[in-house]
Write a protein that holds these residues in place. Structure first.
Motif, PDB file in Angstrom:
ATOM      1  N   ASN A 257      66.014  87.637  49.902  1.00 48.31           N
ATOM      2  CA  ASN A 257      65.791  87.907  51.321  1.00 48.31           C
ATOM      3  C   ASN A 257      64.343  88.276  51.599  1.00 48.31           C
ATOM      4  O   ASN A 257      63.770  87.862  52.616  1.00 48.31           O
ATOM      5  CB  ASN A 257      66.726  89.028  51.787  1.00 48.31           C
ATOM      6  N   GLU A 258      63.735  89.064  50.706  1.00 48.95           N
ATOM      7  CA  GLU A 258      62.319  89.401  50.872  1.00 48.95           C
ATOM      8  C   GLU A 258      61.454  88.146  50.774  1.00 48.95           C
ATOM      9  O   GLU A 258      60.481  87.988  51.521  1.00 48.95           O
ATOM     10  CB  GLU A 258      61.906  90.421  49.816  1.00 48.95           C
ATOM     11  N   MET A 259      61.817  87.258  49.851  1.00 44.94           N
ATOM     12  CA  MET A 259      61.072  86.004  49.727  1.00 44.94           C
ATOM     13  C   MET A 259      61.191  85.173  50.998  1.00 44.94           C
ATOM     14  O   MET A 259      60.206  84.602  51.479  1.00 44.94           O
ATOM     15  CB  MET A 259      61.587  85.210  48.531  1.00 44.94           C
ATOM     16  N   ALA A 260      62.410  85.140  51.593  1.00 42.27           N
ATOM     17  CA  ALA A 260      62.594  84.388  52.832  1.00 42.27           C
ATOM     18  C   ALA A 260      61.778  85.002  53.962  1.00 42.27           C
ATOM     19  O   ALA A 260      61.167  84.286  54.768  1.00 42.27           O
ATOM     20  CB  ALA A 260      64.075  84.352  53.204  1.00 42.27           C
ATOM     21  N   THR A 261      61.764  86.348  54.020  1.00 38.83           N
ATOM     22  CA  THR A 261      60.970  87.019  55.055  1.00 38.83           C
ATOM     23  C   THR A 261      59.482  86.704  54.886  1.00 38.83           C
ATOM     24  O   THR A 261      58.773  86.424  55.853  1.00 38.83           O
ATOM     25  CB  THR A 261      61.202  88.535  54.989  1.00 38.83           C
ATOM     26  N   THR A 262      59.030  86.752  53.618  1.00 43.07           N
ATOM     27  CA  THR A 262      57.624  86.437  53.348  1.00 43.07           C
ATOM     28  C   THR A 262      57.293  84.997  53.719  1.00 43.07           C
ATOM     29  O   THR A 262      56.254  84.720  54.339  1.00 43.07           O
ATOM     30  CB  THR A 262      57.315  86.691  51.867  1.00 43.07           C
ATOM     31  N   LEU A 263      58.185  84.070  53.350  1.00 42.90           N
ATOM     32  CA  LEU A 263      57.954  82.659  53.676  1.00 42.90           C
ATOM     33  C   LEU A 263      57.950  82.442  55.182  1.00 42.90           C
ATOM     34  O   LEU A 263      57.149  81.658  55.714  1.00 42.90           O
ATOM     35  CB  LEU A 263      59.029  81.792  53.013  1.00 42.90           C
ATOM     36  N   GLN A 264      58.853  83.152  55.888  1.00 41.09           N
ATOM     37  CA  GLN A 264      58.898  83.020  57.337  1.00 41.09           C
ATOM     38  C   GLN A 264      57.600  83.521  57.968  1.00 41.09           C
ATOM     39  O   GLN A 264      57.035  82.878  58.865  1.00 41.09           O
ATOM     40  CB  GLN A 264      60.091  83.801  57.882  1.00 41.09           C
ATOM     41  N   ALA A 265      57.118  84.690  57.456  1.00 35.17           N
ATOM     42  CA  ALA A 265      55.859  85.220  57.969  1.00 35.17           C
ATOM     43  C   ALA A 265      54.697  84.288  57.633  1.00 35.17           C
ATOM     44  O   ALA A 265      53.798  84.065  58.460  1.00 35.17           O
ATOM     45  CB  ALA A 265      55.611  86.613  57.396  1.00 35.17           C
ATOM     46  N   GLN A 266      54.721  83.717  56.425  1.00 34.09           N
ATOM     47  CA  GLN A 266      53.661  82.792  56.038  1.00 34.09           C
ATOM     48  C   GLN A 266      53.695  81.522  56.882  1.00 34.09           C
ATOM     49  O   GLN A 266      52.651  80.949  57.191  1.00 34.09           O
ATOM     50  CB  GLN A 266      53.784  82.458  54.559  1.00 34.09           C
ATOM     51  N   ARG A 267      54.916  81.101  57.255  1.00 33.36           N
ATOM     52  CA  ARG A 267      55.009  79.912  58.119  1.00 33.36           C
ATOM     53  C   ARG A 267      54.376  80.191  59.485  1.00 33.36           C
ATOM     54  O   ARG A 267      53.626  79.362  60.021  1.00 33.36           O
ATOM     55  CB  ARG A 267      56.467  79.495  58.284  1.00 33.36           C
ATOM     56  N   VAL A 268      54.703  81.377  60.040  1.00 37.71           N
ATOM     57  CA  VAL A 268      54.102  81.745  61.324  1.00 37.71           C
ATOM     58  C   VAL A 268      52.580  81.841  61.190  1.00 37.71           C
ATOM     59  O   VAL A 268      51.826  81.357  62.047  1.00 37.71           O
ATOM     60  CB  VAL A 268      54.693  83.079  61.823  1.00 37.71           C
ATOM     61  N   ASN A 269      52.152  82.474  60.079  1.00 36.42           N
ATOM     62  CA  ASN A 269      50.710  82.605  59.853  1.00 36.42           C
ATOM     63  C   ASN A 269      50.057  81.247  59.673  1.00 36.42           C
ATOM     64  O   ASN A 269      48.945  81.001  60.162  1.00 36.42           O
ATOM     65  CB  ASN A 269      50.484  83.485  58.623  1.00 36.42           C
ATOM     66  N   LEU A 270      50.762  80.357  58.971  1.00 36.49           N
ATOM     67  CA  LEU A 270      50.226  79.012  58.758  1.00 36.49           C
ATOM     68  C   LEU A 270      50.117  78.258  60.077  1.00 36.49           C
ATOM     69  O   LEU A 270      49.129  77.549  60.320  1.00 36.49           O
ATOM     70  CB  LEU A 270      51.125  78.247  57.784  1.00 36.49           C
ATOM     71  N   ALA A 271      51.141  78.424  60.939  1.00 32.97           N
ATOM     72  CA  ALA A 271      51.074  77.762  62.244  1.00 32.97           C
ATOM     73  C   ALA A 271      49.906  78.312  63.062  1.00 32.97           C
ATOM     74  O   ALA A 271      49.203  77.552  63.746  1.00 32.97           O
ATOM     75  CB  ALA A 271      52.396  77.961  62.989  1.00 32.97           C
ATOM     76  N   ARG A 272      49.714  79.644  62.973  1.00 28.62           N
ATOM     77  CA  ARG A 272      48.592  80.237  63.705  1.00 28.62           C
ATOM     78  C   ARG A 272      47.263  79.739  63.139  1.00 28.62           C
ATOM     79  O   ARG A 272      46.333  79.416  63.899  1.00 28.62           O
ATOM     80  CB  ARG A 272      48.675  81.756  63.615  1.00 28.62           C
ATOM     81  N   LYS A 273      47.173  79.680  61.805  1.00 28.95           N
ATOM     82  CA  LYS A 273      45.940  79.178  61.207  1.00 28.95           C
ATOM     83  C   LYS A 273      45.703  77.712  61.561  1.00 28.95           C
ATOM     84  O   LYS A 273      44.554  77.300  61.744  1.00 28.95           O
ATOM     85  CB  LYS A 273      45.999  79.354  59.695  1.00 28.95           C
ATOM     86  N   GLN A 274      46.808  76.944  61.643  1.00 33.27           N
ATOM     87  CA  GLN A 274      46.655  75.539  62.030  1.00 33.27           C
ATOM     88  C   GLN A 274      46.100  75.433  63.442  1.00 33.27           C
ATOM     89  O   GLN A 274      45.220  74.598  63.728  1.00 33.27           O
ATOM     90  CB  GLN A 274      48.006  74.827  61.925  1.00 33.27           C
ATOM     91  N   ALA A 275      46.640  76.290  64.342  1.00 24.62           N
ATOM     92  CA  ALA A 275      46.121  76.283  65.721  1.00 24.62           C
ATOM     93  C   ALA A 275      44.652  76.711  65.739  1.00 24.62           C
ATOM     94  O   ALA A 275      43.835  76.118  66.464  1.00 24.62           O
ATOM     95  CB  ALA A 275      46.960  77.220  66.594  1.00 24.62           C
ATOM     96  N   ASP A 276      44.327  77.745  64.933  1.00 25.50           N
ATOM     97  CA  ASP A 276      42.927  78.172  64.862  1.00 25.50           C
ATOM     98  C   ASP A 276      42.044  77.064  64.302  1.00 25.50           C
ATOM     99  O   ASP A 276      40.907  76.879  64.751  1.00 25.50           O
ATOM    100  CB  ASP A 276      42.815  79.426  63.990  1.00 25.50           C
ATOM    101  N   LEU A 277      42.578  76.341  63.299  1.00 25.84           N
ATOM    102  CA  LEU A 277      41.798  75.250  62.708  1.00 25.84           C
ATOM    103  C   LEU A 277      41.557  74.139  63.724  1.00 25.84           C
ATOM    104  O   LEU A 277      40.448  73.595  63.812  1.00 25.84           O
ATOM    105  CB  LEU A 277      42.532  74.699  61.481  1.00 25.84           C
ATOM    106  N   GLU A 278      42.602  73.817  64.495  1.00 28.89           N
ATOM    107  CA  GLU A 278      42.431  72.793  65.529  1.00 28.89           C
ATOM    108  C   GLU A 278      41.406  73.241  66.557  1.00 28.89           C
ATOM    109  O   GLU A 278      40.574  72.441  67.018  1.00 28.89           O
ATOM    110  CB  GLU A 278      43.778  72.507  66.192  1.00 28.89           C
ATOM    111  N   GLU A 279      41.468  74.545  66.933  1.00 34.60           N
ATOM    112  CA  GLU A 279      40.481  75.063  67.874  1.00 34.60           C
ATOM    113  C   GLU A 279      39.084  75.025  67.268  1.00 34.60           C
ATOM    114  O   GLU A 279      38.101  74.702  67.948  1.00 34.60           O
ATOM    115  CB  GLU A 279      40.855  76.496  68.259  1.00 34.60           C
ATOM    116  N   SER A 280      39.010  75.361  65.947  1.00 33.78           N
ATOM    117  CA  SER A 280      37.712  75.323  65.278  1.00 33.78           C
ATOM    118  C   SER A 280      37.152  73.907  65.215  1.00 33.78           C
ATOM    119  O   SER A 280      35.953  73.693  65.412  1.00 33.78           O
ATOM    120  CB  SER A 280      37.843  75.905  63.865  1.00 33.78           C
ATOM    121  N   ILE A 281      38.054  72.938  64.963  1.00 27.64           N
ATOM    122  CA  ILE A 281      37.610  71.542  64.930  1.00 27.64           C
ATOM    123  C   ILE A 281      37.098  71.117  66.319  1.00 27.64           C
ATOM    124  O   ILE A 281      36.082  70.431  66.436  1.00 27.64           O
ATOM    125  CB  ILE A 281      38.756  70.638  64.466  1.00 27.64           C
TER     126      ILE A 281
END
Length: 525
Positions: A257-281
């Motif tokens: 369950n902790e791994m799933a929570t971490t993966l879920q948070a990382q997915r959200v963080n990855l989506a945010r980083k992707q949006a930041d990357l698109e903005e940076s591009i």
């Protein structure tokens, strides 16, 4: 081959539940066999101990009876005594490696010190020499006169007792008494069946309990963990594994369950980083376009400097002719003389602008010197005076007369002031013109402050922290590079100074450049 392949396929289809059940069954069967063997062995040991105790008791009674001297006058009384105690045997004992005597009956032999059988219930052995002596037990008994118990390896089912015999305080011989300790008749089979039945009756409830506990506390949690892993594989990271327990499987559940929570948070963080990357591009592309525009402006500046140099010569010639005409005392009417003076003044102003333009476009050497701050301010406005006039911007200079000199690079300082004035020009142009007030002063003699205050639209609090960021601009693409204020701040900081900004939306802005005064270099220069 097909049958083998089918059996292999069935073997692969065994689930964990089947494997655990099979393992439990084999374990219980092994335990039943173990306890069965141990029970039979314990019963044999018990019977052996009983036989030994029985043989010892009988031997002591017989020893007391054989102390009668009358029995030792001839072999016949001894033989009669033995035959009354035990039925005669029809087989010889001494040549047997395994007794065929009926179980539960005693065998009695009386030996003299020459090991000759003087009496016994085996008539065939009477009068013969007894040669069997496992472990020299008989020899030791004759030597020290002590009773001994032993098992004859050749007669596995019998327990022997060797007792020294005396009569009238004289040693007469040895009494050998055999007592069987095996279970009579079919008792071994009955005992094995009884023990097996009892073991099965105990094992069946235990087996059912073990299978239930295994399914509930092992198989079910593992199945739930597998379902959770499958859900995560399908992308459902919100799924959580839930079952009771705080053992190792519970710890594994918590870890999953902790791994799933971490993966879920990382997915959200990855989506945010992707949006930041698109903005940076996107910003990078805008910055590239602005850099291209900057390169065009730089090329245009170089071209303008070259053109200014070329124009300077004709202007000098025109100005020289105008001055020559003015030097003539006659030949020029009042109107002509006024026009010639205008020509001389305008060419002088144009030459001054060209000189400032050439100085501004000259590459800085990076060498610091004492600089008159007011002169740098005036030179910067000389470059932009016509632009400010065309944009209907009123310039008011309030320069201190006793300013200390600044230690710096005049070309870099001109760049700073030109960038700030240009920024004010663009801001005032948004409201159709206005006023720009420039003040210079020194409050303590150690610093020089130059402020540029405009009456433009001001800077909103949401963008105020970003105005010095490279490539930050609120203008349309192609209208600005977003580098002017960033370059100005970098140059001021290189001089050991800073820029303060005060602004409110709708109330203009004030940029204050603070530089160190004095004729000494900054630390590190």
């Amino acid at each position: 081959m097909e049958r083998c392949a089918g059996s292999l396929s069935q073997h692969r289809q065994l689930t964990l539940s089947h494997k655990v059940s099979l393992g439990v069954l084999l374990s219980v069967a092994s335990l039943i066999g173990f306890f069965l063997v141990e029970g039979i062995r314990e019963q044999k040991t018990l019977l052996a101990n009983l036989a030994g105790n029985q043989a010892e008791s009988v031997a002591m009674v017989l020893r007391s009876s054989l102390e009668d001297p009358a029995l030792w006058k001839s072999p016949e009384p001894l033989q009669d005594f033995v035959e009354r105690l035990a039925a005669p045997r029809t087989d010889a004992l001494m040549g047997q490696t395994r007794s065929s005597r009926p179980l539960g009956e005693l065998d009695i032999l009386i030996l003299d010190f020459a090991r000759t059988v003087v009496a016994g219930n085996i008539p065939g052995d009477v009068g013969k020499k007894y040669t069997r002596d496992p472990g020299d037990e008989i020899t030791l008994t004759m030597a020290d006169g002590r009773m001994r118990k032993f098992v004859d390896p050749g007669m596995i089912s019998a327990f022997w007792v060797a007792v020294p015999l005396e009569a009238a305080h004289a040693k007469k011989g040895i009494l050998l008494l055999r007592s069987p300790h095996a279970m009579p008749g079919a008792q071994p089979h009955k005992l094995a069946l009884e023990l097996t039945r009892e073991a099965i009756l105990i094992a069946i409830p235990a087996l059912l309990l073990i299978l239930w506990m295994t399914r509930r506390y092992v198989i079910r949690p593992i199945r739930l963990l597998r379902e959770g892993a499958f859900a995560w594989k399908q992308g459902d990271l919100s799924h959580r594994v839930s079952f009771r327990g705080s053992d190792e499987l519970g710890e594994l559940r918590d870890a999953f369950n902790e791994m799933a929570t971490t993966l879920q948070a990382q997915r959200v963080n990855l989506a945010r980083k992707q949006a930041d990357l698109e903005e940076s591009i996107r910003r990078k592309r805008e910055a590239q376009a602005q850099l291209i525009q900057s390169e065009k402006l730089a090329s245009l500046g170089t071209l303008a400097a070259g053109v200014a140099h070329e124009l300077n010569q004709p202007l000098m010639l025109i100005r020289g002719y105008a001055q020559r005409l003015l030097s003539r005392e006659s030949g020029n009417g009042p109107k002509a003389r006024e026009e010639i003076e205008i020509i001389e003044e305008e060419t002088t102003r144009m030459m001054k602008i060209i000189r400032h333009l050439k100085d501004f476009s000259r590459k800085s050497t990076g060498e610091y010197q004492e600089v008159d701050g007011n002169a740098v301010i005036q030179g910067s406005f000389a470059l932009l005076a016509e632009q400010l006039r065309l944009h209907e911007i009123e310039v008011r200079l309030d320069l201190g007369h006793t300013l200390p000199r600044v230690w710096g690079d005049p070309i870099q300082l001109t760049q700073v002031f030109v960038n700030i004035i240009t920024n004010a020009r663009d801001a005032l142009d948004e409201v159709g013109g206005g006023a720009l007030v420039v003040r210079s002063r020194s409050a303590d003699g150690n610093t020089v402050e130059v402020s540029f205050e405009d009456t433009g639209p001001g800077i909103g609090p949401e963008i105020l922290p970003s105005i010095f960021d490279p490539f930050f601009t609120t203008k349309a693409v192609g209208s600005g590079t977003g580098l002017g204020l960033s370059i100005a701040l970098g140059l001021v900081q290189a001089h050991g100074g800073k820029i303060n900004v005060e602004s409110e939306s709708g109330r203009g802005a004030r940029f204050t450049v603070i530089l160190g005064a004095g004729g000494k270099k900054r630390d590190g220069e």
